[in-house]
Design a protein around this motif. Structure first.
Motif, PDB file in Angstrom:
ATOM      1  N   TYR B  77       0.837  -1.207   0.000  1.00  0.00           N
ATOM      2  CA  TYR B  77       0.000   0.000   0.000  1.00  0.00           C
ATOM      3  C   TYR B  77       0.866   1.249   0.000  1.00  0.00           C
ATOM      4  CZ  TYR B  77      -3.413   3.439   1.540  1.00  0.00           C
ATOM      5  OH  TYR B  77      -4.208   4.542   1.624  1.00  0.00           O
ATOM      6  N   THR B  78       1.782   1.315   0.968  1.00  0.00           N
ATOM      7  CA  THR B  78       2.651   2.485   1.077  1.00  0.00           C
ATOM      8  C   THR B  78       3.473   2.669  -0.182  1.00  0.00           C
ATOM      9  OG1 THR B  78       2.794   2.210   3.456  1.00  0.00           O
ATOM     10  CG2 THR B  78       4.491   3.547   2.431  1.00  0.00           C
ATOM     11  N   PHE B  81       1.291   4.146  -3.073  1.00  0.00           N
ATOM     12  CA  PHE B  81       0.877   5.548  -2.928  1.00  0.00           C
ATOM     13  C   PHE B  81       2.051   6.512  -2.865  1.00  0.00           C
ATOM     14  CE2 PHE B  81      -3.233   3.735  -2.121  1.00  0.00           C
ATOM     15  CZ  PHE B  81      -4.090   4.672  -2.666  1.00  0.00           C
ATOM     16  N   ARG B  82       3.197   6.018  -2.408  1.00  0.00           N
ATOM     17  CA  ARG B  82       4.360   6.891  -2.415  1.00  0.00           C
ATOM     18  C   ARG B  82       5.046   6.891  -3.770  1.00  0.00           C
ATOM     19  NH1 ARG B  82       7.925   6.269   2.988  1.00  0.00           N
ATOM     20  NH2 ARG B  82       8.429   4.287   2.002  1.00  0.00           N
ATOM     21  N   THR B  84       3.699   6.846  -6.846  1.00  0.00           N
ATOM     22  CA  THR B  84       3.033   7.452  -8.005  1.00  0.00           C
ATOM     23  C   THR B  84       2.629   8.881  -7.653  1.00  0.00           C
ATOM     24  OG1 THR B  84       0.933   6.538  -7.238  1.00  0.00           O
ATOM     25  CG2 THR B  84       2.120   5.261  -8.874  1.00  0.00           C
ATOM     26  N   LEU B  86       0.728  12.253  -6.869  1.00  0.00           N
ATOM     27  CA  LEU B  86      -0.545  12.544  -6.227  1.00  0.00           C
ATOM     28  C   LEU B  86      -1.593  13.004  -7.247  1.00  0.00           C
ATOM     29  CD1 LEU B  86      -2.230  12.915  -3.702  1.00  0.00           C
ATOM     30  CD2 LEU B  86      -1.021  15.033  -3.232  1.00  0.00           C
ATOM     31  N   GLN B  89      -3.099  10.102  -8.961  1.00  0.00           N
ATOM     32  CA  GLN B  89      -4.060   9.401  -8.101  1.00  0.00           C
ATOM     33  C   GLN B  89      -5.392  10.155  -8.078  1.00  0.00           C
ATOM     34  OE1 GLN B  89      -1.988   9.172  -4.345  1.00  0.00           O
ATOM     35  NE2 GLN B  89      -0.246   8.135  -5.297  1.00  0.00           N
ATOM     36  N   THR B 114      -8.737  10.708  -2.189  1.00  0.00           N
ATOM     37  CA  THR B 114      -7.362  10.587  -2.668  1.00  0.00           C
ATOM     38  C   THR B 114      -6.350  11.039  -1.617  1.00  0.00           C
ATOM     39  OG1 THR B 114      -8.240  11.247  -4.809  1.00  0.00           O
ATOM     40  CG2 THR B 114      -5.852  11.126  -4.598  1.00  0.00           C
ATOM     41  N   LEU B 117      -6.112   8.706   1.408  1.00  0.00           N
ATOM     42  CA  LEU B 117      -5.367   7.486   1.074  1.00  0.00           C
ATOM     43  C   LEU B 117      -3.883   7.786   0.939  1.00  0.00           C
ATOM     44  CD1 LEU B 117      -7.740   5.855  -1.592  1.00  0.00           C
ATOM     45  CD2 LEU B 117      -7.407   5.170   0.796  1.00  0.00           C
ATOM     46  N   ASN B 118      -3.579   8.927   0.292  1.00  0.00           N
ATOM     47  CA  ASN B 118      -2.182   9.262   0.047  1.00  0.00           C
ATOM     48  C   ASN B 118      -1.440   9.642   1.330  1.00  0.00           C
ATOM     49  OD1 ASN B 118      -0.013  11.474  -0.644  1.00  0.00           O
ATOM     50  ND2 ASN B 118      -0.203  10.152  -2.430  1.00  0.00           N
ATOM     51  N   SER B 119      -2.064  10.498   2.119  1.00  0.00           N
ATOM     52  CA  SER B 119      -1.332  10.951   3.313  1.00  0.00           C
ATOM     53  C   SER B 119      -1.204   9.817   4.328  1.00  0.00           C
ATOM     54  CB  SER B 119      -2.017  12.164   3.945  1.00  0.00           C
ATOM     55  OG  SER B 119      -3.108  11.774   4.721  1.00  0.00           O
ATOM     56  N   ALA B 121      -0.402   6.843   3.620  1.00  0.00           N
ATOM     57  CA  ALA B 121       0.804   6.106   3.253  1.00  0.00           C
ATOM     58  C   ALA B 121       2.032   6.741   3.895  1.00  0.00           C
ATOM     59  CB  ALA B 121       0.959   6.067   1.737  1.00  0.00           C
TER      60      ALA B 121
END
Lengths: 240, 238
Positions: B77-78, B81-82, B84, B86, B89, B114, B117-119, B121
């Protein structure tokens, strides 16, 4: 009663404990002594499964705690432990340190837990420190709080892992005095210690560990006056 | 130069690329509109932070789990998201979701999903570090008192971890607040977007964009101030 059968603990290739079997009877106070690296602390930590034994069994009140199916947290409620480095909860006040487990684990009301805690703090002369954070206490005070924190759960057994080794010399006595008084209450105690005088005065039995085995198991007067093994004789010559 | 000529010159100065003094008077009527965007940005940041943070705690606990598949899940997961951008996404959630499930997702919702989910990670790594930095003896003390794992995490380990990683978490939320300007690319009327709207409408750029910049800065300062207070309060046990 704590019963240990063929307890072996290995860290990688190093066998720290080798086939230890012994018993600690109800109300007994045993001192576990020995040179550093002999496995004293590991032995103590195997009793409440802070270290998982590689082989062998440990029974507390006839419950096999080494059985993976046993609810170890339930057993631990009855086995208090005091650490060399106190391990008080730094973000909680002294009073909160004492009330946390009784409220959260035993479901005591906050009020009942606080009353009990104040009683215990009085016993160790720290009732005026109830509302301060541990960082404001001296080492000796911290350890006295740690002892009553464990007692707040009203355990039948107390394990002490070098409780005075991290203290300044002038604070050792206040902690030992608390432990002496505790020993008189009939609670079962296992104490890993380097305080030979204390072991002699307070213990009912001395376990002398040497490289992972019980080299000697005797009452303190016998052990300190006429040790059988050469290793114990050497050790006592150095420390006494 | 005659007054008339001067006026004509200044009116054309933007087009001609000549330098002019900033004149915020020109955007005065639009200021309430832009400030309304600050509320959108704040709402967006707070929602993303709350969801993202909650998810981050769960992920960090998975990462220290003894059960390997849970660890793998959190690590993958991390890394996704890290690994690609932002904005990619965001575009996926906003433009591709309707194609996938036939639900026209509103910009703000897409943004919050988005960004949360991103933060999560990023923050989960911070929290994991914080948990591992708590003295092992704390866990042992709790265990020997019979405290069960979830309670121990909630009452003993996480509070101490958060105290130590608070500055890093503040960094994360400041980044979140500023990155939220990306939702302007999917048409949410946030602070950034409203600045652009005013700029395009009036054909002046300096004033609205600088004004927007100042508002962002004030928001970040407010967040920093709040965090400092929080830290002082958490450090009272030291």
């Amino acid at each position: 009663m704590i019963r240990v059968e063929f307890l072996t603990k290995s860290f990688g290739k190093l066998d720290v404990l080798k086939d230890i079997s012994t018993e600690i009877k109800d109300g007994e106070v045993i001192a576990i002594i020995g040179p550093s690296g002999s496995g004293k602390s590991t032995f103590l930590r195997c009793l409440n499964l802070l270290e998982v034994p590689t082989r062998g069994r440990v029974y507390i009140d006839e419950i096999e705690v080494t059985d993976p199916k046993v609810d170890i947290q339930k057993v631990r409620q009855n086995v208090g432990m005091v650490f060399q480095h106190f391990n008080l909860f730094p973000h909680k006040t002294v009073l909160q340190n004492l009330t946390y487990a009784p409220v959260c684990v035993k479901g005591l009301s906050k009020q009942a837990a606080e009353e009990k805690a104040m009683e215990l703090l009085e016993r160790v002369d720290l009732e005026e420190k109830a509302d301060v954070f541990p960082s404001r206490l001296s080492g000796g005070q911290k350890q006295r709080v740690a002892i009553v924190r464990a007692l707040a759960m009203e355990p039948a057994y107390m394990l002490f892992d070098e409780p005075t080794s991290a203290l300044d010399p002038e604070m050792v006595k206040e902690v030992l005095d608390v432990m002496k008084n505790l020993a008189k209450t009939g609670i079962t105690m296992a104490i890993v210690t380097h305080e030979m005088g204390f072991a002699r005065d307070v213990a009912d039995r001395v376990l002398f560990l040497d490289s992972g085995t019980v080299a000697e198991d005797a009452p303190p007067d016998v052990f300190f006056s006429t040790p059988k093994s050469a290793r114990a004789q050497q050790f006592l010559e150095k420390v006494l | 130069m005659s007054p008339l000529l001067f006026e004509a010159a200044s009116r054309n100065s933007y087009i001609l690329g000549q330098t002019t003094f900033l004149d915020f008077g020109k955007i005065a009527p639009n200021i309430p509109y832009i400030l309304g965007g600050a509320l959108v940005t704040l709402q967006f940041t707070i929602l993303s932070a709350v969801f993202g943070f909650s998810l981050a705690i769960v992920l960090s606990i998975l990462k220290i789990s003894k059960f390997k598949p849970l660890r793998w899940f959190a690590d993958i997961y991390t890394s996704v998201f890290r690994g690609t951008p932002l904005i990619l996404q965001l575009a996926l959630v906003y433009f591709a979701t309707p194609q996938l499930i036939g639900y026209a997702i509103p910009p703000l919702q897409a943004g919050v999903i988005t960004f949360a989910l991103n933060s999560a990670a990023y923050s989960s790594e911070t929290i994991r570090g914080g948990i591992l930095a708590v003295d092992k003896g704390q866990r042992e003390a709790a265990q020997t008192l019979g405290v069960k794992y979830p309670m121990m995490m909630k009452d003993i380990i996480l509070p101490q971890a958060f105290k130590n990683i608070l500055p890093a978490l503040v960094n994360d939320s400041i980044a979140l607040l500023k990155d939220s300007a990306l939702v302007s690319t999917v048409g949410a009327l946030d602070l950034m977007r409203r600045g652009q709207v005013v700029a395009a409408e009036k054909f002046i750029y300096f004033e609205p964009l600088i004004f927007v910049g100042i508002v962002y800065y004030v928001l970040v300062m407010g967040l920093t101030f709040f965090a400092q207070n929080l830290e002082t309060r958490m450090r009272r046990s030291d």
